[in-house]
Design a protein around this motif. Structure first.
Motif, short mmCIF file in Angstrom:
data_model
loop_
_atom_site.label_atom_id
_atom_site.label_comp_id
_atom_site.label_asym_id
_atom_site.label_seq_id
_atom_site.Cartn_x
_atom_site.Cartn_y
_atom_site.Cartn_z
N GLN A 75 76.52 120.95 34.22
CA GLN A 75 77.53 121.43 35.16
C GLN A 75 77.80 122.93 35.03
O GLN A 75 78.71 123.45 35.69
N ILE A 76 77.04 123.63 34.19
CA ILE A 76 77.35 125.03 33.91
C ILE A 76 77.30 125.89 35.16
O ILE A 76 78.20 126.70 35.41
N ARG A 77 76.26 125.74 35.97
CA ARG A 77 76.18 126.55 37.19
C ARG A 77 77.33 126.24 38.14
O ARG A 77 77.95 127.15 38.71
N GLN A 78 77.63 124.97 38.32
CA GLN A 78 78.73 124.57 39.20
C GLN A 78 80.05 125.13 38.69
O GLN A 78 80.87 125.64 39.46
N TYR A 79 80.26 125.06 37.39
CA TYR A 79 81.47 125.60 36.76
C TYR A 79 81.59 127.10 37.00
O TYR A 79 82.64 127.60 37.41
N ASN A 80 80.51 127.83 36.78
CA ASN A 80 80.55 129.28 36.98
C ASN A 80 80.79 129.65 38.44
O ASN A 80 81.43 130.66 38.74
N GLN A 81 80.28 128.85 39.36
CA GLN A 81 80.43 129.15 40.77
C GLN A 81 81.89 129.09 41.24
O GLN A 81 82.24 129.69 42.23
N THR A 82 82.74 128.39 40.49
CA THR A 82 84.15 128.35 40.84
C THR A 82 84.84 129.67 40.51
O THR A 82 85.93 129.95 41.03
N GLY A 83 84.25 130.44 39.61
CA GLY A 83 84.84 131.71 39.19
C GLY A 83 85.92 131.59 38.14
O GLY A 83 86.34 132.58 37.56
N ARG A 84 86.37 130.37 37.88
CA ARG A 84 87.48 130.18 36.94
C ARG A 84 86.98 129.71 35.57
O ARG A 84 87.19 128.56 35.18
N GLN A 85 86.36 130.59 34.83
CA GLN A 85 86.01 130.25 33.46
C GLN A 85 87.29 130.16 32.63
O GLN A 85 88.23 130.93 32.81
N ARG A 86 87.31 129.20 31.70
CA ARG A 86 88.52 128.94 30.91
C ARG A 86 88.46 129.71 29.58
O ARG A 86 87.54 129.51 28.79
N THR A 87 89.42 130.57 29.35
CA THR A 87 89.52 131.25 28.06
C THR A 87 89.86 130.23 26.97
O THR A 87 90.72 129.36 27.18
N GLY A 88 89.20 130.33 25.82
CA GLY A 88 89.38 129.37 24.74
C GLY A 88 90.53 129.75 23.81
O GLY A 88 90.31 130.15 22.66
N TYR A 89 91.75 129.59 24.27
CA TYR A 89 92.91 130.03 23.48
C TYR A 89 93.04 129.26 22.17
O TYR A 89 93.36 129.85 21.13
N GLU A 90 92.81 127.96 22.19
CA GLU A 90 92.92 127.17 20.96
C GLU A 90 91.93 127.66 19.92
O GLU A 90 92.27 127.86 18.75
N GLY A 91 90.68 127.87 20.33
CA GLY A 91 89.68 128.36 19.39
C GLY A 91 90.00 129.74 18.88
O GLY A 91 89.84 130.04 17.69
N LEU A 92 90.46 130.63 19.77
CA LEU A 92 90.80 131.98 19.35
C LEU A 92 91.94 131.99 18.33
O LEU A 92 91.99 132.85 17.45
#
Length: 399
Positions: A75-92
């Motif tokens: 689903q990576i291409r479909q995910y990127n096409q939405t433009g809304r990548q999710r920042t990983g706040y929990e990991g950071l």
């Protein structure tokens, strides 16, 4: 479970919106403990020293993709096409980082177009993520060195908006000013393919920095925008270093003398960058910074590049830009294989991995790097330099 190093209130990306109604949801990869921990076999005294260093020092990653990928790699291409990548706040929150240059281009791969990076794509990706950053309290969008120092004082993480190349400006010089106005503080010259500024590292012939590229370098110097040459061709790298009035950085690469693939930099480029006051950040994207001693990609492979570069140009000019994300990085490479340089397995043989042990994501990178440095007897002063001091020195000159 990794030790949490920052206060975190549980905010998840775009949670100020309503899933399905305002944006398309995806099942996302785990930000913590997605893969087995890398055991450095530190004793209690060594671990206590690592914890102290992460608490006290400026810890600065020169290059990450601090976003969370879909659990399903298909689903990576479909995910990127939405433009809304999710920042990983929990990991950071578990990363030990004070500051990170985050590449905003991964989400601009194919929003409005099928090939390359376009101006509209970049504005979508930049705007969506900065809007989300404004809705939470852990990560601060940093524009100055003082912002980084303030983030450290306040127990926050400074995020610097960066772009891996300048392809989206096309031949419009003033777009650099616009990007600066939007908050971008670091930009590369070319990615693997050539553009209006210069040649990428996958081109058969490297024509060097173009006349337009020289004007772009001048404009970035005047604005105070950090220039990156990680994905540029060798001659283009040398031309940029020579033409720039301030130091430039190789934010995420390795040494070609250690692993002979085009993605790595030759000694000539690393030395020229250092002699002009810049630094090289060692990367860990899967199947890049391998070595003969450690051909199965891991923290130890990357540190072979680190020790080589320290011997080559000195401890003051080496740092880290691991180039990682939360989720399956190898799946990203499969999805966008045509965007990258010549594949390493076409040049040298190596054992393929599903992840880089010890440097798999932004949460574990710097605790493990600091652990390796402690275990291998580096002084606090040298560790301070390579974890963040060298980068801050350069940014103080450039910004």
């Amino acid at each position: 479970m990794l030790r949490r190093t920052h206060e975190y209130d549980g905010y998840r990306a775009y949670s100020y919106l309503e899933a399905d109604k305002d944006y398309q949801p995806f099942e996302l990869a785990k930000q913590l403990d997605r893969v087995p921990a890398h055991d450095l076999q530190l004793d209690d005294q060594q671990q206590a020293r690592v914890d102290r260093i992460l608490d006290e020092e400026i810890v600065f990653s020169l290059h990450e993709h601090a976003i969370v990928l879909p659990e399903d790699g298909g689903q990576i291409r479909q995910y990127n096409q939405t433009g809304r990548q999710r920042t990983g706040y929990e990991g950071l929150a578990h990363s030990g980082l004070t500051a990170v240059i985050d590449n905003f281009m991964a989400g601009a791969s194919c929003i409005t177009s099928q090939h390359g990076w376009k101006w509209d794509d970049m504005i979508y990706a930049l705007g969506f993520r900065l809007a989300d950053l404004a809705k939470q309290s852990l990560v601060r969008h940093a524009l100055t060195v003082d912002d980084i120092l303030t983030a450290k004082r306040d127990g926050k993480i400074a995020l610097i908006a960066g772009l891996e190349c300048a392809s989206m400006i096309e031949n419009e010089l003033d777009r650099i000013d616009m990007l600066y106005g939007f908050g971008v503080r670091q930009m590369g010259i070319a990615y693997s393919q050539a553009n209006m500024l210069g040649s990428g590292l996958s081109e058969r012939n490297d024509g060097g920095l173009t006349n337009f590229g020289r004007r772009a370098v001048d404009r970035m110097n005047k604005l105070g925008m950090l220039i990156d040459i990680s994905h540029s061709g060798d001659q283009t790298c040398l031309d940029v270093i020579e033409h720039s009035q301030v130091p430039v950085m190789i934010t995420h690469a390795g040494a070609r003398s250690v692993w002979p693939i085009p993605r790595m930099k030759p000694d000539e480029v690393i030395v020229a960058c250092a002699e002009a006051g810049g630094v090289i950040g060692l990367e860990a994207a899967p199947h890049t910074t391998l070595s003969d001693a450690h051909p199965r990609h891991s923290l130890e492979s990357v540190m072979d590049h680190f020790t080589y570069c320290v011997d080559l140009v000195g401890i003051d000019h080496v740092t880290f830009g691991p180039d990682t994300m939360f989720g399956d990085h190898v799946a990203v490479h499969r999805a966008y294989a045509s965007n990258y340089a010549q594949q390493a397995d076409e040049i040298v043989e190596y054992e393929k991995v599903e992840y880089v042990s010890g440097l798999e994501n932004p949460a574990e990178n710097f605790p493990n790097i600091a652990g390796w440095l402690v275990k291998n007897g580096y002084s606090d002063e040298d560790i301070r330099k390579v974890l963040g001091g060298n980068s801050l020195r350069v940014l103080a000159q450039v910004w």
